[in-house]
Enzyme design. Structure first.
Site, PDB file in Angstrom:
ATOM      1  N   SER A  68     -77.142  24.127  45.393  1.00 28.74           N
ATOM      2  CA  SER A  68     -78.562  24.582  45.351  1.00 28.74           C
ATOM      3  C   SER A  68     -78.616  25.127  44.057  1.00 28.74           C
ATOM      4  O   SER A  68     -78.040  25.910  43.678  1.00 28.74           O
ATOM      5  CB  SER A  68     -78.974  25.480  46.580  1.00 28.74           C
ATOM      6  OG  SER A  68     -80.334  25.762  46.433  1.00 28.74           O
ATOM      7  N   GLU A  69     -79.735  24.579  43.203  1.00 29.10           N
ATOM      8  CA  GLU A  69     -79.630  24.966  41.709  1.00 29.10           C
ATOM      9  C   GLU A  69     -79.811  26.303  41.307  1.00 29.10           C
ATOM     10  O   GLU A  69     -79.666  26.652  40.339  1.00 29.10           O
ATOM     11  CB  GLU A  69     -80.500  24.022  40.880  1.00 29.10           C
ATOM     12  CG  GLU A  69     -81.951  23.860  41.285  1.00 29.10           C
ATOM     13  CD  GLU A  69     -82.444  22.985  42.261  1.00 29.10           C
ATOM     14  OE1 GLU A  69     -81.552  22.518  43.371  1.00 29.10           O
ATOM     15  OE2 GLU A  69     -83.613  22.666  42.344  1.00 29.10           O
ATOM     16  N   ASN A  70     -80.386  27.059  42.295  1.00 29.54           N
ATOM     17  CA  ASN A  70     -80.489  28.528  42.072  1.00 29.54           C
ATOM     18  C   ASN A  70     -79.458  29.491  41.836  1.00 29.54           C
ATOM     19  O   ASN A  70     -79.320  30.481  41.779  1.00 29.54           O
ATOM     20  CB  ASN A  70     -81.551  29.054  43.111  1.00 29.54           C
ATOM     21  CG  ASN A  70     -81.027  29.148  44.387  1.00 29.54           C
ATOM     22  OD1 ASN A  70     -80.787  27.814  44.900  1.00 29.54           O
ATOM     23  ND2 ASN A  70     -80.958  30.022  45.320  1.00 29.54           N
TER      24      ASN A  70
ATOM     25  N   SER B 158     -74.989  26.805  37.022  1.00 28.25           N
ATOM     26  CA  SER B 158     -75.714  25.803  37.685  1.00 28.25           C
ATOM     27  C   SER B 158     -75.891  24.607  37.285  1.00 28.25           C
ATOM     28  O   SER B 158     -75.544  23.417  37.694  1.00 28.25           O
ATOM     29  CB  SER B 158     -76.952  26.503  38.419  1.00 28.25           C
ATOM     30  OG  SER B 158     -77.251  25.572  39.573  1.00 28.25           O
TER      31      SER B 158
ATOM     32  N   ASN C 246     -76.821  17.509  45.600  1.00 30.20           N
ATOM     33  CA  ASN C 246     -78.045  18.249  45.746  1.00 30.20           C
ATOM     34  C   ASN C 246     -79.218  17.522  46.263  1.00 30.20           C
ATOM     35  O   ASN C 246     -79.515  16.419  46.147  1.00 30.20           O
ATOM     36  CB  ASN C 246     -78.517  18.573  44.191  1.00 30.20           C
ATOM     37  CG  ASN C 246     -79.289  19.445  43.917  1.00 30.20           C
ATOM     38  OD1 ASN C 246     -80.691  19.076  44.258  1.00 30.20           O
ATOM     39  ND2 ASN C 246     -79.337  20.719  43.399  1.00 30.20           N
TER      40      ASN C 246
END
Lengths: 219, 233
Positions: A46-48, A88, A23
């Site tokens: 990607s944390e979304n 996530s 990340n």
């Protein structure tokens, strides 16, 4: 000559290992993806809610539903997957991500990290930073060694509110590479000097307890 | 089966709004936000809202619309940096904010919707986020207790939905929507395409219809992009 932002990103890319799930934060960390070694295959998270983040799209490829956590338009790759924010952060908090590279306002000699708020200034929020530093297996900070007013950002203790306690494993600044003893009280160890930088300059700009690695490399 | 289908966002919100309510809102940035429902909330003029949403929209879009209209009392979010109206209202003391780490926010909604009143996480231990909260050591590691969240109303956006409320999200527009759909007394979903029951592949449904009370088709959508970043051919 100290390292440029691009050189810092290139140095951080050397920490990538084949098969890593990674990340990347906003700023210098984003540049790291431009320097992935040819024999190393990594997957960006990607944390979304996207795993397998591709490069920015061509003008005619833009899809409003494909963004990274910085809200920038990106592309899919072969093998990309999408999932909810809860899934996530199960990846993040559950220790399934190998490496997180992010920026910082301050790092302390015990690995404390501050990068989300300055008291008295408008606070934008921590986003996913607190989850990432708490959950990802290895955390590397890329940052300028001193602030704009010349104060060291590599400190004995953070003065700003923390993002995480004892979370940073390594700091890459324009002056060099530092290993951080986040489990003990060994402080930070200079393991690599940037081109044209002296140990004296590093010492002068570092407030953290500093040792010089016996095998110090000079880039 | 009771009818869940409404002709538009305005009618889908009839009878479910009241001042001071807590609204769970899906979306990340402007991706996957329930745009039609937010517009209808603004037009309905409901006030003193507590909005649970990862972001607060931008000026002129998303929850930014409710902020500008002075309808929001409090935000529970992880990041609000894109919104100038937000900063102005906050500095004037007209808006409260509770910042939650993004993963903690997602899990609070997931837990709330799953009937779990609280959980422990290592996120935020030793930071301001953990102040005043119970902590506990498991297997030598310290964790902080966070509470599940359940709102009065959930507003979600999906790609496809069917008349029984089953939802399928598209790409990164899924984000917070699946948790929000579960975490309120009533869930209203807007979709780009509404199909008769039976047309969605049961193996591909992300949110089963049990979580969705009302559904409407909001098409056509003209999706806004916050940061259009491109590379040269």
């Amino acid at each position: 000559m100290a390292w440029t932002r691009e050189q810092m990103a290139a140095r951080a890319a050397k920490e990538l290992k084949d098969g890593y799930y990674v990340n990347l934060g906003i700023g210098i960390p984003t540049l790291v993806s431009n320097y992935v070694p040819e024999d190393v295959d990594i997957t960006l998270q990607s944390e979304n809610g996207m795993l397998g983040v591709g490069p920015f799209p061509l003008d005619n490829e833009v899809d409003a539903d494909i963004i990274n956590a910085g809200k920038q338009t990106v592309t899919e790759l072969k093998g990309t997957s999408y999932f909810s924010s809860a899934d996530s952060f199960a990846m993040v908090r559950g220790g399934h991500i190998d490496l997180s590279i992010l920026g910082a306002m301050e790092v302390a000699e015990n690995g404390d990290l501050a990068n989300w708020m300055i008291p008295g200034k408008m606070v934008k929020g921590m986003g996913g930073a607190m989850d990432l530093v708490a959950g990802v297996r290895r955390v590397i900070v890329t940052m300028e060694h001193v602030s704009k007013d010349g104060a060291s950002k590599l400190l004995k203790e953070c003065s700003l509110p923390l993002t995480g306690r004892r979370v940073v494993d390594m700091v890459i600044s324009e002056l060099g590479v530092f290993a951080v003893d986040k489990k003990g009280d060994g402080g930070v160890t200079l393991i690599e000097l940037a081109d044209g930088v002296t140990v004296e300059e590093v010492k002068a700009k570092t407030k953290a307890k500093l040792s010089i690695d016996a095998g110090l490399k000079v880039a | 089966m009771a009818n869940k289908v409404y002709k538009d966002a305005k009618s889908a919100l009839e009878g479910v709004l009241h001042d001071g309510m807590m609204v769970m809102c899906g979306g990340f940035g402007l991706v996957g936000i329930p745009d039609r429902l937010i517009h209808a909330m603004r037009d309905a003029g409901v006030k003193n809202l507590t909005c649970v949403s990862n972001n607060a929209g931008i000026d002129g879009a998303g929850l930014g619309l409710l902020l500008e209209a002075g309808q929001v009392k409090k935000m529970i979010s992880s990041y609000v940096g894109e919104n100038k109206t937000f900063a102005k209202l906050y500095l004037e003391g007209k808006l409260e904010i509770e910042f939650n780490p993004q993963g903690t926010l997602a899990e609070r909604c997931r837990a709330g919707g799953a009937g779990i009143p609280a959980f422990y996480t290592k996120t935020g231990v030793g930071t301001e986020v953990a102040k005043g909260k119970e902590t506990k050591v498991f297997d030598g590691q310290e964790y902080v207790m966070e509470r599940g969240l359940v709102g009065d109303l959930a507003l979600v956006k999906a790609w496809k939905g069917d008349t029984s409320g089953n939802l399928v999200y598209r790409k990164a527009a899924r984000n917070f929507n699946p948790m929000m759909a579960t975490a309120a007394k009533i869930c209203v979903a807007e979709v780009e395409e509404l199909v008769p029951v039976g047309q969605l592949d049961p193996d591909h449904i992300h949110t089963p219809g049990i979580f969705v009370n009302r559904i409407l088709c909001g098409a056509p959508y003209d999706k806004q992009i916050e940061q259009r970043t491109i590379r040269k051919a």
